[in-house]
Structure formats: C-alpha cells, structure tokens
Design a protein around this motif. Structure first.
Motif, PDB file in Angstrom:
ATOM      1  N   VAL A   6       0.912  -1.164   0.071  1.00  0.00           N
ATOM      2  CA  VAL A   6       0.020   0.052   0.016  1.00  0.00           C
ATOM      3  C   VAL A   6       0.726   1.370  -0.108  1.00  0.00           C
ATOM      4  O   VAL A   6       1.857   1.402   0.817  1.00  0.00           O
ATOM      5  CB  VAL A   6      -0.998  -0.136   1.465  1.00  0.00           C
ATOM      6  N   GLU A   8       0.594   5.613   0.369  1.00  0.00           N
ATOM      7  CA  GLU A   8       0.034   6.648   0.726  1.00  0.00           C
ATOM      8  C   GLU A   8       0.913   7.886   0.648  1.00  0.00           C
ATOM      9  O   GLU A   8       2.273   7.985   0.731  1.00  0.00           O
ATOM     10  CB  GLU A   8      -0.211   6.697   2.206  1.00  0.00           C
ATOM     11  N   THR A 109       5.211   3.816   1.180  1.00  0.00           N
ATOM     12  CA  THR A 109       4.930   2.442   0.838  1.00  0.00           C
ATOM     13  C   THR A 109       5.185   1.441   1.822  1.00  0.00           C
ATOM     14  O   THR A 109       6.454   1.250   2.427  1.00  0.00           O
ATOM     15  CB  THR A 109       5.662   2.018  -0.626  1.00  0.00           C
ATOM     16  N   GLU A 137      -4.472  -5.136   4.436  1.00  0.00           N
ATOM     17  CA  GLU A 137      -4.508  -3.988   3.632  1.00  0.00           C
ATOM     18  C   GLU A 137      -5.375  -2.881   4.459  1.00  0.00           C
ATOM     19  O   GLU A 137      -4.837  -1.770   4.553  1.00  0.00           O
ATOM     20  CB  GLU A 137      -5.196  -4.197   2.199  1.00  0.00           C
ATOM     21  N   GLY A 138      -6.368  -3.213   4.933  1.00  0.00           N
ATOM     22  CA  GLY A 138      -7.181  -2.278   5.642  1.00  0.00           C
ATOM     23  C   GLY A 138      -6.375  -1.657   6.980  1.00  0.00           C
ATOM     24  O   GLY A 138      -6.592  -0.717   7.299  1.00  0.00           O
ATOM     25  N   ARG A 141      -3.745   0.674   5.693  1.00  0.00           N
ATOM     26  CA  ARG A 141      -4.199   2.010   5.224  1.00  0.00           C
ATOM     27  C   ARG A 141      -4.821   2.821   6.640  1.00  0.00           C
ATOM     28  O   ARG A 141      -4.482   3.959   6.424  1.00  0.00           O
ATOM     29  CB  ARG A 141      -5.546   1.918   4.310  1.00  0.00           C
ATOM     30  N   ARG A 142      -5.278   2.231   7.543  1.00  0.00           N
ATOM     31  CA  ARG A 142      -5.759   2.918   8.542  1.00  0.00           C
ATOM     32  C   ARG A 142      -4.439   3.593   9.602  1.00  0.00           C
ATOM     33  O   ARG A 142      -4.316   4.734   9.820  1.00  0.00           O
ATOM     34  CB  ARG A 142      -6.233   1.980   9.688  1.00  0.00           C
ATOM     35  N   LEU A 144      -1.589   4.309   8.009  1.00  0.00           N
ATOM     36  CA  LEU A 144      -0.762   5.307   6.970  1.00  0.00           C
ATOM     37  C   LEU A 144      -1.879   6.406   7.135  1.00  0.00           C
ATOM     38  O   LEU A 144      -1.240   7.705   7.170  1.00  0.00           O
ATOM     39  CB  LEU A 144      -0.926   4.666   5.638  1.00  0.00           C
ATOM     40  N   ALA A 145      -3.124   6.558   7.305  1.00  0.00           N
ATOM     41  CA  ALA A 145      -3.966   7.691   7.328  1.00  0.00           C
ATOM     42  C   ALA A 145      -3.691   8.162   8.875  1.00  0.00           C
ATOM     43  O   ALA A 145      -3.557   9.474   9.047  1.00  0.00           O
ATOM     44  CB  ALA A 145      -5.356   7.279   7.541  1.00  0.00           C
TER      45      ALA A 145
END
Length: 159
Positions: A6, A8, A109, A137-138, A141-142, A144-145
């Motif tokens: 992933v 961001e 990344t 992946e989820g 993503r959390r 990274l956010a």
C-alpha cells in the motif's frame, strides 16, 4: 508467501514522517488501534530495537504484537519483523520525497509479507489468503492515514 503493498502520499517532509514513525513512546498517541507500547530493548532506535504493541482487533478484542527492527535507514527505509503463529511477517516501510500537486510530499509505501513457518501456516494461507490480505490492507491503510494526520500536524506546527 503472500504480500500486500500500500502507498500513501503524506504532505510532510520525509524527515518529519520518519521522526513520527520511529518515536515509539508516542506511538499509541497517534495510532488509533494501538492502546499501548512497551519497549523491550534499551538505547536508541535502530537495528535490534524491539517493542510490543497492544492493538485493538476489528472485533474489539486486544492483541499483542511484537516488532523487531531489522534495518533502519533514516529517513528512507525501515524493515521490521514480527513473529506470528505458523507465519512470520516482514514489514518494509519505504519513504520517498515526491512532487504532488506542485508541492513536495512523501510517498510512503508499506510492504507486508507473510512467510509460513509451519505446515499448517501454508494451509491457512491457502484457505484464508484473500480474506487475510484484505484485513492486512485495511490495517495498513488505517495506520498510514493516522501517520499522515500526525505528520501533517507536525509540519503545520513547524511552519
């Protein structure tokens, strides 16, 4: 072996993103799924540094995860390992300075690789591989956010 990757884009300099990423004592303050961090080694951050995080699972329960720094190349690359049951994980964070919307930012990344270490780990990977990959992946993503929000706040304060 399965790998999830992933990327961001974080609107902050790589040095600020790196500083936030490796500041273990404040990790629980900016990662919403981390309830606590326990340092398992002493000294500065680098290869050999180890810690345990208490993370909240999607079902609301808690889970302890341990991490060991295998490589640290500030502010570009961080490689971690994390042991699991029947599988070991390698997590590689890569930070690159890029131009986006005519502004400098950092492309972060995260590559998360699961390597079965026991025969049943291979069976579980085959049966639940897609489902596990989506969950990983989820989670990435959390994280990274959360890293973006924390790093952007650092840049805004410094500016």
């Amino acid at each position: 072996m399965s790998t999830v990757t992933v990327t961001e884009f974080i609107e902050a300099p790589a040095v600020d993103v790196w500083a936030r990423l490796v500041d273990l004592p404040v990790r629980a303050g900016w990662l919403r799924t981390v309830g606590g961090v326990e340092l398992l080694t002493t000294g500065g951050f680098g290869p050999g540094t180890a810690w345990r995080e208490i993370r909240t699972r999607p079902d609301g329960g808690d889970q302890a995860e341990e991490f060991l720094v295998l490589a640290a190349e500030p502010p570009r690359r961080l490689v971690l390992s994390s042991p699991g049951i029947g599988v070991d994980y390698r997590i590689t964070w890569t930070l690159r300075t890029v131009q986006r919307r005519r502004r400098g930012c950092t492309a972060v990344t995260v590559e998360h690789t699961a390597v079965p270490t026991a025969p049943y780990g291979r069976v579980v990977a085959l049966l639940f591989g897609g489902l596990a990959a989506r969950a990983v992946e989820g989670a990435i993503r959390r994280d990274l956010a959360d890293l973006a929000a924390a790093s952007h706040g650092d840049s805004a304060v410094a500016a």
